[in-house]
Design a protein around this motif. Sequence first.
Motif, PDB file in Angstrom:
ATOM      1  N   GLN A 235       0.821  -1.206   0.000  1.00  0.00           N
ATOM      2  CA  GLN A 235       0.000   0.000   0.000  1.00  0.00           C
ATOM      3  C   GLN A 235       0.857   1.259   0.000  1.00  0.00           C
ATOM      4  N   GLN A 236       1.969   1.211   0.732  1.00  0.00           N
ATOM      5  CA  GLN A 236       2.869   2.357   0.753  1.00  0.00           C
ATOM      6  C   GLN A 236       3.480   2.585  -0.623  1.00  0.00           C
ATOM      7  N   THR A 237       3.849   1.485  -1.291  1.00  0.00           N
ATOM      8  CA  THR A 237       4.420   1.605  -2.640  1.00  0.00           C
ATOM      9  C   THR A 237       3.403   2.213  -3.607  1.00  0.00           C
ATOM     10  N   LEU A 238       2.171   1.728  -3.532  1.00  0.00           N
ATOM     11  CA  LEU A 238       1.122   2.264  -4.412  1.00  0.00           C
ATOM     12  C   LEU A 238       0.834   3.720  -4.093  1.00  0.00           C
ATOM     13  N   GLY A 239       0.860   4.087  -2.802  1.00  0.00           N
ATOM     14  CA  GLY A 239       0.659   5.487  -2.429  1.00  0.00           C
ATOM     15  C   GLY A 239       1.753   6.383  -2.964  1.00  0.00           C
ATOM     16  N   ASP A 240       3.007   5.913  -2.857  1.00  0.00           N
ATOM     17  CA  ASP A 240       4.135   6.695  -3.393  1.00  0.00           C
ATOM     18  C   ASP A 240       4.020   6.840  -4.910  1.00  0.00           C
ATOM     19  N   LEU A 241       3.607   5.755  -5.554  1.00  0.00           N
ATOM     20  CA  LEU A 241       3.452   5.808  -7.018  1.00  0.00           C
ATOM     21  C   LEU A 241       2.371   6.805  -7.411  1.00  0.00           C
ATOM     22  N   THR A 242       1.278   6.842  -6.640  1.00  0.00           N
ATOM     23  CA  THR A 242       0.211   7.813  -6.905  1.00  0.00           C
ATOM     24  C   THR A 242       0.736   9.236  -6.789  1.00  0.00           C
ATOM     25  N   ASP A 243       1.500   9.505  -5.726  1.00  0.00           N
ATOM     26  CA  ASP A 243       2.054  10.850  -5.533  1.00  0.00           C
ATOM     27  C   ASP A 243       2.993  11.224  -6.675  1.00  0.00           C
ATOM     28  N   GLN A 244       3.805  10.282  -7.099  1.00  0.00           N
ATOM     29  CA  GLN A 244       4.751  10.565  -8.180  1.00  0.00           C
ATOM     30  C   GLN A 244       4.017  10.858  -9.493  1.00  0.00           C
ATOM     31  N   LEU A 245       2.963  10.096  -9.758  1.00  0.00           N
ATOM     32  CA  LEU A 245       2.199  10.340 -10.984  1.00  0.00           C
ATOM     33  C   LEU A 245       1.502  11.702 -10.938  1.00  0.00           C
ATOM     34  N   LEU A 246       0.976  12.067  -9.770  1.00  0.00           N
ATOM     35  CA  LEU A 246       0.338  13.373  -9.640  1.00  0.00           C
ATOM     36  C   LEU A 246       1.347  14.494  -9.842  1.00  0.00           C
ATOM     37  N   ILE A 247       2.515  14.338  -9.259  1.00  0.00           N
ATOM     38  CA  ILE A 247       3.556  15.357  -9.423  1.00  0.00           C
ATOM     39  C   ILE A 247       3.994  15.437 -10.886  1.00  0.00           C
ATOM     40  N   GLY A 248       4.154  14.261 -11.502  1.00  0.00           N
ATOM     41  CA  GLY A 248       4.551  14.251 -12.907  1.00  0.00           C
ATOM     42  C   GLY A 248       3.511  14.896 -13.803  1.00  0.00           C
ATOM     43  N   TYR A 249       2.232  14.627 -13.535  1.00  0.00           N
ATOM     44  CA  TYR A 249       1.175  15.216 -14.352  1.00  0.00           C
ATOM     45  C   TYR A 249       1.106  16.725 -14.160  1.00  0.00           C
ATOM     46  N   ALA A 250       1.234  17.165 -12.906  1.00  0.00           N
ATOM     47  CA  ALA A 250       1.243  18.610 -12.653  1.00  0.00           C
ATOM     48  C   ALA A 250       2.434  19.270 -13.340  1.00  0.00           C
ATOM     49  N   ALA A 251       3.587  18.591 -13.325  1.00  0.00           N
ATOM     50  CA  ALA A 251       4.773  19.141 -13.999  1.00  0.00           C
ATOM     51  C   ALA A 251       4.558  19.219 -15.502  1.00  0.00           C
ATOM     52  N   LEU A 252       3.865  18.204 -16.052  1.00  0.00           N
ATOM     53  CA  LEU A 252       3.588  18.215 -17.491  1.00  0.00           C
ATOM     54  C   LEU A 252       2.703  19.392 -17.860  1.00  0.00           C
ATOM     55  N   LEU A 253       1.648  19.627 -17.070  1.00  0.00           N
ATOM     56  CA  LEU A 253       0.776  20.768 -17.345  1.00  0.00           C
ATOM     57  C   LEU A 253       1.524  22.086 -17.211  1.00  0.00           C
ATOM     58  N   ALA A 254       2.373  22.175 -16.190  1.00  0.00           N
ATOM     59  CA  ALA A 254       3.162  23.398 -16.019  1.00  0.00           C
ATOM     60  C   ALA A 254       4.106  23.596 -17.196  1.00  0.00           C
ATOM     61  N   LEU A 255       4.671  22.487 -17.695  1.00  0.00           N
ATOM     62  CA  LEU A 255       5.571  22.579 -18.852  1.00  0.00           C
ATOM     63  C   LEU A 255       4.820  23.060 -20.085  1.00  0.00           C
ATOM     64  N   VAL A 256       3.596  22.578 -20.265  1.00  0.00           N
ATOM     65  CA  VAL A 256       2.800  23.015 -21.417  1.00  0.00           C
ATOM     66  C   VAL A 256       2.471  24.504 -21.306  1.00  0.00           C
ATOM     67  N   LEU A 257       2.082  24.945 -20.121  1.00  0.00           N
ATOM     68  CA  LEU A 257       1.784  26.363 -19.932  1.00  0.00           C
ATOM     69  C   LEU A 257       3.015  27.217 -20.155  1.00  0.00           C
ATOM     70  N   ALA A 258       4.170  26.719 -19.691  1.00  0.00           N
ATOM     71  CA  ALA A 258       5.425  27.451 -19.927  1.00  0.00           C
ATOM     72  C   ALA A 258       5.738  27.503 -21.420  1.00  0.00           C
ATOM     73  N   ALA A 259       5.484  26.400 -22.116  1.00  0.00           N
ATOM     74  CA  ALA A 259       5.722  26.373 -23.561  1.00  0.00           C
ATOM     75  C   ALA A 259       4.826  27.366 -24.279  1.00  0.00           C
ATOM     76  N   ARG A 260       3.588  27.510 -23.793  1.00  0.00           N
ATOM     77  CA  ARG A 260       2.696  28.507 -24.375  1.00  0.00           C
ATOM     78  C   ARG A 260       3.263  29.911 -24.215  1.00  0.00           C
TER      79      ARG A 260
END
Length: 586
Positions: A235-260
Amino acid sequence: MDATFKTVGKPPGATPATAWWRSVGLRQIRLACGLVLFAYLLSHFLNHALGNISLDALQAGVIIHAGFWQSFPVAEIFYSAVTIHGALGIWALYERRQFRWRAIEPLQLVLGLSIPALIVAHVVAVRLGQNLFDIDRSYPQVFYGWITSPLRTWSMYLVVLVSWLHGCIGLYFWLRLKVYFKRVAPYLLAAAVLIPTLALLGIFQGKREVEAKLASPQWQAANLNETRLGTEPQQQTLGDLTDQLLIGYAALLALVLAARGIRQVVEQRAGMINLAYGDGRKIRVPTGLSVLEASLRHRVPHASVCGGRARCSTCRIRITSDIGNLPAPSAREAFILSRIGTGADPAVRLACQLRPTTDVAFVQLFAPQVTSANAHASQPARIGQERYLVCMFVDMRGSTMLAEKRLPYDTVFIVNRFLDAVSQAVIASGGQPNQFIGDGELALFGLACDPQTACRQALQAARLIAENIDALNLALAHDLPQPLRFGIGIHGGEVIVGDIGYRDHMVFTALGDAVNVAARLQDMTKSLACEVIISEEVCTTAGLAGDALPQQDVAIRGRAAPMNVRTITDAKVLSSLVTSDMVSAL
């Protein structure tokens, strides 16, 4: 009588496969993937609705749901659609330069981009938990997690509403220009409200049943063990993976906005260009904007029925300056221009697709006051739509000679009586009188029925016209040196119907090859010495016997190949051909 209309059809030499491929763009791919995801959503929500019956019904339903969507090749199609649709959503965030078109469009984009963040924890716990650690989670385990963490409950309620609303907006944009949309819209609205409501109620009832079963140690032992929930490290591994995916997705959106932002700076430094409209208006915009985006950014009225999706041609413009430096049309733009018969004219472009890099002067080919971006809301049936219609041209013979020997008012009276007789026959058969051109009339069949019925209605109308004109000749026998005669041409096919004209002078009519051919056939009744010419297309669709009427091939002006038609010397013979079965079906 003769008439000239713009042909709408395939570009010359285009095969069906080539035409189909040219019609596909990113929006069509995103739509196809979205339909797959909406089908999954519908299946999942119907499964949730089983919770209104019992938890056991939920479990039985999920076996069927998962068995279908996890089977090969359905799973391959589904995960490909998820990947492509998500990637195109990110691309849409980067590509869109103008968000002030309508509030519903940015809302759809925001809802779509929020879905991954809302469902990532659920996907990781259920799907990745099973794939990585063989954890067998189902409804009881998911509901138990919601009970221990009430925030998850509200998060899933939210994702149900967000995902459903996003999908319904997409379906609305796709279906709103369809000819049948107005007819089915009330049923779609009822389903759009009922399905998520039942799904949410099913989730609520299932959660309540799990809460009641928690009092049973036996139920807990069977459903809340490590096989079902996973160990603490898992469960801890899955929780960490969830956090990493959320951070990665937020970073992707921020990167797109920066690219704009970077793109905007680069475009401004690359220089500004001037767009000159035909009315003398001129605006200055950075390179990279489409002409339609530039118009909307500077609040210049510009027609766009489909909202800039390259699904219509109402935003098209004619370039009046040098076209040598314009970027080449995309495959989708070239397809649309070919469909409306302007593919060979490099000066006609779609404003939503053309992104000029140098100064451009142009004129809009559709008045913005006529076809605004939200015109469908007030008159959904009068926007340009492609559909199958049967077109009938009827013309009165000898009207010129009639006018030479009579007072103008007398001539107008007789012509009006003729058009009355024709129109009464058309309306009685289920058609619609559309245009009156001098002493002739264009009638349309199929605006509210299927092609076979439309063809039969046209044949019925031709018969009634002959009977009505006979009655009119009898009534005017004392005033006519010779009986009124007529010619009729009938052909069916795909046409564009919509409002044509200028401001207050609008006419609802049809444009396309079927209209052209019907006009040509009517004109040929003179040289072939007959009253009616019907295309083989109409006769076959109506179910007319192959040997019922004489056939011949005729050359149609504007067509390379001859056309097979049926000629009728006396239209009253249709009385025996339009059978009682045909009439009863009208």
